[in-house]
Motif scaffolding. Structure first.
Motif, mmCIF file in Angstrom:
data_model
loop_
_atom_site.group_PDB
_atom_site.id
_atom_site.type_symbol
_atom_site.label_atom_id
_atom_site.label_comp_id
_atom_site.label_asym_id
_atom_site.label_seq_id
_atom_site.Cartn_x
_atom_site.Cartn_y
_atom_site.Cartn_z
ATOM 1 N N LYS A 27 1.173 -1.110 -0.095
ATOM 2 C CA LYS A 27 -0.246 -0.209 0.193
ATOM 3 C C LYS A 27 0.601 1.670 0.099
ATOM 4 O O LYS A 27 1.877 1.606 0.756
ATOM 5 N N LEU A 28 1.020 2.257 -0.682
ATOM 6 C CA LEU A 28 1.256 3.353 -0.938
ATOM 7 C C LEU A 28 0.575 4.497 -0.062
ATOM 8 O O LEU A 28 -1.093 4.501 -0.287
ATOM 9 N N ILE A 29 1.372 4.916 1.105
ATOM 10 C CA ILE A 29 0.159 5.356 2.203
ATOM 11 C C ILE A 29 1.220 7.154 1.746
ATOM 12 O O ILE A 29 -0.295 8.011 1.933
ATOM 13 N N SER A 314 4.650 2.640 -11.866
ATOM 14 C CA SER A 314 5.345 2.022 -10.662
ATOM 15 C C SER A 314 4.273 1.779 -10.049
ATOM 16 O O SER A 314 3.911 0.580 -8.428
ATOM 17 N N LEU A 315 3.120 2.033 -10.212
ATOM 18 C CA LEU A 315 2.053 2.083 -8.882
ATOM 19 C C LEU A 315 1.631 1.037 -9.275
ATOM 20 O O LEU A 315 0.286 0.863 -8.357
ATOM 21 N N SER A 316 0.971 0.385 -10.693
ATOM 22 C CA SER A 316 0.046 -0.849 -11.063
ATOM 23 C C SER A 316 0.634 -1.952 -10.391
ATOM 24 O O SER A 316 -1.296 -2.565 -9.789
ATOM 25 N N SER A 321 -4.581 5.530 -2.280
ATOM 26 C CA SER A 321 -6.078 5.989 -2.337
ATOM 27 C C SER A 321 -7.192 6.768 -3.513
ATOM 28 O O SER A 321 -5.487 6.853 -4.352
ATOM 29 N N PRO A 322 -7.935 7.531 -3.648
ATOM 30 C CA PRO A 322 -7.951 7.820 -4.687
ATOM 31 C C PRO A 322 -7.826 9.231 -5.476
ATOM 32 O O PRO A 322 -7.581 9.372 -6.533
ATOM 33 N N GLU A 323 -7.335 9.745 -4.603
ATOM 34 C CA GLU A 323 -6.564 11.000 -4.320
ATOM 35 C C GLU A 323 -5.668 10.518 -4.949
ATOM 36 O O GLU A 323 -4.714 11.444 -6.181
ATOM 37 N N ILE A 324 -4.688 9.746 -5.300
ATOM 38 C CA ILE A 324 -3.421 9.368 -5.582
ATOM 39 C C ILE A 324 -3.483 8.979 -6.851
ATOM 40 O O ILE A 324 -2.954 9.238 -7.824
ATOM 41 N N GLY A 325 -4.715 8.112 -6.852
ATOM 42 C CA GLY A 325 -4.609 7.254 -7.838
ATOM 43 C C GLY A 325 -5.257 8.390 -8.795
ATOM 44 O O GLY A 325 -5.484 8.233 -10.946
ATOM 45 N N ILE A 326 -5.837 9.801 -9.220
ATOM 46 C CA ILE A 326 -5.934 11.033 -10.069
ATOM 47 C C ILE A 326 -4.579 11.570 -11.211
ATOM 48 O O ILE A 326 -5.122 11.408 -11.925
ATOM 49 N N GLY A 332 3.703 7.813 -12.330
ATOM 50 C CA GLY A 332 3.309 6.058 -12.080
ATOM 51 C C GLY A 332 5.417 5.784 -12.742
ATOM 52 O O GLY A 332 5.916 4.861 -12.503
ATOM 53 N N ALA A 333 5.228 7.068 -13.999
ATOM 54 C CA ALA A 333 6.981 6.797 -14.121
ATOM 55 C C ALA A 333 7.621 8.263 -12.959
ATOM 56 O O ALA A 333 9.288 7.210 -12.851
#
Length: 344
Positions: A27-29, A314-316, A321-326, A332-333
């Motif tokens: 999990k990316l905190i 790198s996040l795949s 959280s949804p905030e980071i997902g945006i 990712g790179a």
């Protein structure tokens, strides 16, 4: 299980991720990026450079600022060492018992490391086998890091109030984050601000690694000089328009191309060298680093190399959280090295 920090100290930015391993996906905190744009005006003022220099106190101060402002909780960290600060050699040796490999390496080390053995930390690992006319040989990756560099990193993290658990060459972290368990040969091109790292990965192992000082700041300087504007304005235009400026701004999109072509040329030389020596074909090129977010770079790379090209993510393999997902496409790179460190 507690969380750990992956710390990527680049030439013009420090990137940190805090990751906690769970029973499912890591999990990316939290994450943070602190950029130092002084290199745009003064190239010699990068956080660290190819001259094997890293400003200890200044870097520790930047680390403390980023940790405080981003609110990181973990105190244990794993950090990357740039490829220009290490010596990497791929050796081919006859098959032999492990004890004999150690004896043979004692001789090989003196042949391939340009510093006294007492001044470097040395490690090696078997990264595969290769069929040759003389039979199957084992491939050994020899890695050496000047002890002076290690000491500087230890000082930096101590001053920043962090416990440095380990140091790792950035190419290995990149491969862990972007290649994972993929066994096919790939070429990673990590375009930073002041250097570009190019690495061939096969069966998950590093087989070839080169770097060039032609990088993101080279593209910025080309725009600044071509349009007669200051470098900070040029940097903003590069990020906004990339290679996809409209017809009225055609010149803006073409000015960086000679330098981008030079990076691609280095990548193709590395690709050809790997394919010639390993007798395998690179299946795809993965772009990483802040330079991978340049608009249009993926298509341009593919056109110039005639190879499948993608921007690394790198996040795949993480939950977040949804905030980071945006911001996933951008991060990712750019966070690839830091992520690779934290999931080690």
């Amino acid at each position: 299980m507690g969380s750990v920090l992956g710390v990527d100290i680049g030439t013009a930015a420090i990137k940190i991720v805090e990751i906690k391993k769970t029973s499912t996906l890591p999990k990316l905190i939290n994450y943070g990026i602190l950029r130092s744009n002084t290199h745009l005006d003064r190239p010699n003022s990068a956080i660290q450079s190819s001259a094997l220099k890293i400003a200890e106190k200044e870097t520790a101060d930047l680390l403390k600022i980023l940790i405080r402002e981003a609110g990181f909780k973990a105190k244990e960290a794993i950090a990357s060492i740039p490829v220009f600060s290490v010596f990497i050699t791929l050796l081919e040796m006859p098959q032999m018992p492990e004890a004999d490999v150690a004896k043979a390496m004692a001789f090989q080390i003196k042949q391939h490391i340009p510093l006294p053995v007492s001044e470097v930390a040395i490690d090696w690992l078997k990264v595969g086998d290769k069929e040759t006319e003389g039979g199957i040989k084992q491939q050994i990756l020899l890695i050496s890091i000047p002890k002076e560099i290690i000491k500087r990193y230890q000082n930096i993290f101590k001053m920043a109030g962090l416990k440095l658990k380990a140091l790792e060459i950035e190419s290995l972290s990149l491969a862990r984050a972007l290649v994972g368990n993929n066994q096919a040969p790939v070429l990673m091109v990590d375009i930073g601000a002041c250097s570009t790292n190019i690495a061939a990965i096969d069966q998950g192992f590093l087989k070839l690694n080169v770097f060039t000082d032609i990088a993101g700041s080279s593209l910025t300087s080309a725009i600044a000089n071509g349009l007669g504007i200051n470098v900070k304005r040029a940097e903003n235009l590069k990020k906004q328009k990339g290679l996809k400026a409209g017809a009225a701004e055609y010149e803006l999109s073409t000015l960086p191309l000679p330098y981008l072509d030079a990076i691609i040329g280095e990548g193709l030389r590395a690709k050809n060298k790997f394919e010639r020596e390993q007798e395998k074909k690179i299946e795809k090129i993965i772009l990483a680093g802040g330079g991978a977010n340049l608009l249009g770079i993926e298509e341009y790379f593919a056109k110039q190399t005639s190879a499948p090209v993608l921007v690394g993510d790198s996040l795949s393999a993480l939950s977040y959280s949804p905030e980071i997902g945006i911001l996933k496409k951008q991060l990712g790179a750019e966070l690839a090295i830091a992520v690779g460190l934290a999931i080690k």
